[in-house]
Every structure is written in C-alpha cells, then in structure tokens.
Write a protein that holds these residues in place. Sequence first.
Motif, PDB file in Angstrom:
ATOM      1  N   ALA A  21       4.516   2.253  -7.706  1.00  0.00           N
ATOM      2  CA  ALA A  21       3.976   1.570  -6.439  1.00  0.00           C
ATOM      3  C   ALA A  21       4.704   0.533  -6.198  1.00  0.00           C
ATOM      4  CB  ALA A  21       2.436   1.657  -6.514  1.00  0.00           C
ATOM      5  N   ASP A  39      -2.255  10.666  -1.248  1.00  0.00           N
ATOM      6  CA  ASP A  39      -2.601  10.430   0.203  1.00  0.00           C
ATOM      7  C   ASP A  39      -1.290  10.152   1.092  1.00  0.00           C
ATOM      8  OD1 ASP A  39      -3.967   9.672   2.308  1.00  0.00           O
ATOM      9  OD2 ASP A  39      -4.248   7.567   1.654  1.00  0.00           O
ATOM     10  N   ASN A  40      -0.601  11.341   1.188  1.00  0.00           N
ATOM     11  CA  ASN A  40       0.583  11.174   2.070  1.00  0.00           C
ATOM     12  C   ASN A  40       0.892  12.565   2.609  1.00  0.00           C
ATOM     13  OD1 ASN A  40       2.483  12.726   0.217  1.00  0.00           O
ATOM     14  ND2 ASN A  40       2.070  10.886  -1.102  1.00  0.00           N
ATOM     15  N   LYS A  80       1.688   4.715  -0.242  1.00  0.00           N
ATOM     16  CA  LYS A  80       0.775   5.817  -0.119  1.00  0.00           C
ATOM     17  C   LYS A  80       1.823   7.069  -0.976  1.00  0.00           C
ATOM     18  CE  LYS A  80      -2.177   4.463   3.018  1.00  0.00           C
ATOM     19  NZ  LYS A  80      -3.448   4.351   2.245  1.00  0.00           N
ATOM     20  N   THR A  98       0.935   7.959  -4.334  1.00  0.00           N
ATOM     21  CA  THR A  98      -0.435   8.812  -4.498  1.00  0.00           C
ATOM     22  C   THR A  98      -0.429   9.903  -3.617  1.00  0.00           C
ATOM     23  OG1 THR A  98      -1.398   8.008  -2.292  1.00  0.00           O
ATOM     24  CG2 THR A  98      -1.410   6.343  -4.056  1.00  0.00           C
ATOM     25  N   PRO A 104       2.163  12.612  -5.304  1.00  0.00           N
ATOM     26  CA  PRO A 104       2.986  11.584  -5.470  1.00  0.00           C
ATOM     27  C   PRO A 104       4.490  11.824  -5.405  1.00  0.00           C
ATOM     28  CG  PRO A 104       1.107  11.584  -7.173  1.00  0.00           C
ATOM     29  CD  PRO A 104       1.008  12.952  -6.237  1.00  0.00           C
ATOM     30  N   ASP A 139       0.949  -1.165   0.002  1.00  0.00           N
ATOM     31  CA  ASP A 139       0.068   0.134  -0.007  1.00  0.00           C
ATOM     32  C   ASP A 139       0.982   1.294  -0.098  1.00  0.00           C
ATOM     33  OD1 ASP A 139      -2.051   1.801   0.260  1.00  0.00           O
ATOM     34  OD2 ASP A 139      -2.536   1.476   2.089  1.00  0.00           O
TER      35      ASP A 139
END
Length: 239
Positions: free
Chosen positions: A87, A76-77, A71, A74, A82, A69
């Motif tokens: 990934a 979402d961090n 992050k 993305t 990004p 996962d």
Amino acid sequence: MKKHLILLLLWAVVGVSARAQKPATVTIPKNKYGLQVVSSTALYQQLVEQNPDQELVELATYIPGLVLDIKYATPDNLVKEPVYTMATAYARKPVADALKKIQEELKPLGLGLKIYDGYRPYHVTELFFKKVKKKAYVANPKNGSRHNRGCAMDLTLITLKDGKELEMPTPYDATVKQSHPDYPHVSEQVKKNRALLINTMQRHGFTVFHNEWWHYDFNEWPKYPLMDIRFEDLKAMKN
C-alpha cells in the motif's frame, strides 16, 4: 602552418573528449504492442543516472503529512481484488516536487492531499483492461497509461484536523457520468470543493482527466517512458 596544425589537433582532442563524456543512449525494448516499456531495474537505474528526474519517488516518505488510501492494495476497487502487494504510491521526481508544493499551499487552509494511486506498473493496466467492462474508465494497454509513466495521480482533498475527505461528486473510481469533472448537477459546496482541487492542481502543472474528477496528468508526461517495475523492487533499490 605549425600554429594551424596545433589548433587542429586541439580541436580533435576536444571533440574526442566530448564524445567520450556523452552518455550512451539507453535502448528501451518494445513489447508486443510496439511500446517501449522499462521492465528491468538495471535499465531503470541507467535512466535515472542519465537524468535524475526519471527517479520514482515514494511519496509518503517525501511529502510531510501526506495521507495514503491505496485502494488497489485492497479488494475495494474496480476488479474487487488486490492488485498491489504494498500500500504505497510513487511518482517521478518533478511530480513529487509539485505535489509537495501543493501540500504546502493547502496547509494554511487546513487542508491536505489524500493519494489513491500514483505510478502503476504496466502489467496492472493490462489486468484492468481485461477485467473492467467499462473501457472508458481504464487505459488500453496498446497505448499505455500516464500512470505507467509515473506521471498521473489519483487524489482528493482532506481536512487536516480529522483526515476527512471533502465532499466530491462521487466516490473514487465510480464509473458514472457524475464522475466527469464538468458534471453540473451537484451541490454548490461540491462544486466549490471540486473547483478548489482542479484549480490547485492546474497551477502546479497538472490537467484533470476528462471523465474522472480525481485523476490528474502531469503536463510533462511525454518525457517519461512506460514502466513495469514492482513497488517491491523500487523499495529494494532504495534499501
């Protein structure tokens, strides 16, 4: 006298041979902070040739059943954008071997590992330090990070049957005191889950970071230099 001379000649030949076989010392250039940072694939390959433990292993292809996962691939961090274009997660060979053993140990419990981050190129650490206000939760580029050495892992536990994360004190990368691995004001179940993760990692040569329950440093990290090689370049070398 003749015998003595022959022995001297033999010792000389052996000495020359030994010196010829000894690998040349790899010189790692220093950056603006005076830190040695490996930033070329050629230099990295030299290090791996001299010591296979230096290899950065792609974890998803090495550890059966591992869940990623990532992050930082993305928005979402911590920096809301990004910072990786792939990934994936890498770690030094001994770190990968230890994680494989942990995954095998957890399997009979119906549990497994979920990886948030592993090896982190040095330039990403520079970016984090520039953009994240709470400096206690990011490494200073003047020192570098265990992540930059391929010897730190951000991870948690999941149940194998459904892939759900076990409940922990906070979400990943929460920059709050509740993230500290010794924070006491959590439920008994959360304490149990956190302790299981910490104790399992410790048995296999890792130490939990003092303010992040998810961050584990491999105890032999000083053996490995800082790195600034992109995931794409690591993958290209394998292909």
